[in-house]
Scaffold this motif. Structure first.
Motif, PDB file in Angstrom:
ATOM      1  N   VAL A   1      -9.348 -10.898 -13.761  1.00  0.00           N
ATOM      2  CA  VAL A   1     -10.375  -9.828 -14.038  1.00  0.00           C
ATOM      3  C   VAL A   1     -10.730  -9.279 -12.686  1.00  0.00           C
ATOM      4  CG1 VAL A   1     -12.576  -9.276 -14.982  1.00  0.00           C
ATOM      5  CG2 VAL A   1     -11.042 -10.943 -16.163  1.00  0.00           C
ATOM      6  N   ILE A   2     -10.838  -8.045 -12.116  1.00  0.00           N
ATOM      7  CA  ILE A   2     -11.140  -7.841 -10.825  1.00  0.00           C
ATOM      8  C   ILE A   2     -12.172  -6.475 -11.075  1.00  0.00           C
ATOM      9  CG2 ILE A   2      -9.096  -8.439 -10.019  1.00  0.00           C
ATOM     10  CD1 ILE A   2      -8.227  -5.361  -9.729  1.00  0.00           C
TER      11      ILE A   2
ATOM     12  N   LEU B   1       0.935  -5.255  -9.542  1.00  0.00           N
ATOM     13  CA  LEU B   1       1.981  -4.524  -9.541  1.00  0.00           C
ATOM     14  C   LEU B   1       3.338  -4.948  -8.942  1.00  0.00           C
ATOM     15  CD1 LEU B   1       0.766  -0.794  -9.690  1.00  0.00           C
ATOM     16  CD2 LEU B   1       0.984  -2.145 -11.648  1.00  0.00           C
ATOM     17  N   SER B   2       3.097  -5.245  -7.819  1.00  0.00           N
ATOM     18  CA  SER B   2       4.364  -5.744  -6.995  1.00  0.00           C
ATOM     19  C   SER B   2       4.913  -7.175  -7.341  1.00  0.00           C
ATOM     20  CB  SER B   2       3.916  -6.079  -5.481  1.00  0.00           C
ATOM     21  OG  SER B   2       3.478  -4.688  -4.842  1.00  0.00           O
TER      22      SER B   2
ATOM     23  N   PHE C   1      -6.245  -2.924  -3.594  1.00  0.00           N
ATOM     24  CA  PHE C   1      -5.106  -4.142  -3.062  1.00  0.00           C
ATOM     25  C   PHE C   1      -4.678  -5.017  -4.374  1.00  0.00           C
ATOM     26  CE2 PHE C   1      -3.718  -8.046  -1.443  1.00  0.00           C
ATOM     27  CZ  PHE C   1      -2.678  -7.900  -0.705  1.00  0.00           C
ATOM     28  N   ASP C   2      -5.724  -5.530  -5.110  1.00  0.00           N
ATOM     29  CA  ASP C   2      -5.700  -6.420  -6.253  1.00  0.00           C
ATOM     30  C   ASP C   2      -4.721  -5.886  -7.242  1.00  0.00           C
ATOM     31  OD1 ASP C   2      -7.352  -8.708  -5.461  1.00  0.00           O
ATOM     32  OD2 ASP C   2      -8.938  -7.230  -5.744  1.00  0.00           O
ATOM     33  N   VAL C   3      -4.979  -4.447  -7.535  1.00  0.00           N
ATOM     34  CA  VAL C   3      -4.072  -3.671  -8.479  1.00  0.00           C
ATOM     35  C   VAL C   3      -2.543  -3.525  -7.945  1.00  0.00           C
ATOM     36  CG1 VAL C   3      -3.490  -1.664  -9.885  1.00  0.00           C
ATOM     37  CG2 VAL C   3      -6.051  -2.481  -9.680  1.00  0.00           C
TER      38      VAL C   3
ATOM     39  N   PHE D   1       0.898  -0.967  -0.046  1.00  0.00           N
ATOM     40  CA  PHE D   1      -0.006  -0.089  -0.001  1.00  0.00           C
ATOM     41  C   PHE D   1       0.937   1.237  -0.079  1.00  0.00           C
ATOM     42  CE2 PHE D   1      -3.570  -2.331   1.082  1.00  0.00           C
ATOM     43  CZ  PHE D   1      -4.687  -1.350   0.307  1.00  0.00           C
ATOM     44  N   ASN D   2       2.094   1.323   0.491  1.00  0.00           N
ATOM     45  CA  ASN D   2       2.860   2.399   0.617  1.00  0.00           C
ATOM     46  C   ASN D   2       3.927   2.481  -0.149  1.00  0.00           C
ATOM     47  OD1 ASN D   2       1.594   3.298   3.009  1.00  0.00           O
ATOM     48  ND2 ASN D   2       2.616   1.986   4.242  1.00  0.00           N
ATOM     49  N   SER D   3       3.928   1.503  -1.303  1.00  0.00           N
ATOM     50  CA  SER D   3       5.109   1.475  -2.166  1.00  0.00           C
ATOM     51  C   SER D   3       5.311   2.224  -3.538  1.00  0.00           C
ATOM     52  CB  SER D   3       5.379   0.005  -2.693  1.00  0.00           C
ATOM     53  OG  SER D   3       4.136  -0.615  -3.352  1.00  0.00           O
TER      54      SER D   3
END
Length: 209
Positions: free
Chosen positions: A185-186, A203-204, A197-199, A13-15
């Motif tokens: 798919v979200i 990415l992470s 959070f899913d996105v 969340f903070n990245s």
């Protein structure tokens, strides 16, 4: 185990809060380095790409947001960390563009998707109210040939009730899996904080491979 999970969630969340604008290009010749890790955001004009980027990075003015479709006419690169970039591609399908401009943007997008070695994954934004259109399928087919993973985010999901949007999501996922196996798919809505959070997890996953 639970503590490690909490730490990972906090890091995800903070990245992206320190993300900065790097450069814009209008042709592929302007890109020299091709050994980065890039994740591209793509979709129809006015589908919410710039708004999503701003929401993900918690920066209201990082990516230009406009009520007028077609405001992004360049490929914009945002630096997340050393050799890690978030890429905002021009929106496609805007009917008020001249045919010449449409063709120019289409070629730019396709060349980037096909030839860019740094591209590791793609976030495809689709307005849940309009579902899939021709250009969306074209993008999925290109990425399928490159074997690149896709996260399809159904924006404007707050416009429907939970049961309707979940039914639409299931239908779209079923269609997409017929032409691309590496697709997720979200549902997404910045209003409901749905899918954020899913996105970030997507990415992470690819920034850290």
């Amino acid at each position: 185990m639970i503590l490690l999970l909490i730490i990972r969630i906090c890091m995800i969340f903070n990245s992206y809060t320190s993300t900065i604008f790097s450069t814009s290009i209008t042709c592929m010749n302007q890109l020299k380095c091709d050994n980065n890790i890039e994740i591209a955001f793509i979709g129809y004009s006015n589908v919410g790409k710039s708004s999503m980027i701003n929401f993900l990075t918690n920066q209201h003015k990082l990516a230009r947001v406009s009520k007028t479709p077609g405001s992004t006419r360049t490929i914009n690169f945002f630096k997340i960390a050393k050799k890690k970039y978030l890429v905002d591609l021009p929106g496609y399908g805007y009917s008020n563009f001249s045919q010449n401009l449409k063709n120019t943007l289409k070629k730019l997008i396709i060349k980037y998707l096909i030839y860019r070695k740094s591209l590791k994954a793609v976030v495809l934004l689709v307005d849940i109210r309009r579902s899939f259109r021709k250009e969306d399928y074209t993008i999925i087919n290109i990425l399928n040939k490159k074997n690149l993973p896709i996260l399809i985010t159904l924006t404007k999901s707050d416009k429907f009730s939970k049961s309707i949007r979940e039914r639409k999501m299931f239908k779209i996922k079923k269609e997409c899996l017929l032409i691309h196996k590496k697709v997720s798919v979200i549902l997404f809505s910045s209003t409901l904080h749905l899918g954020i959070f899913d996105v970030k997890n997507f990415l992470s996953t690819y920034y850290n491979t």
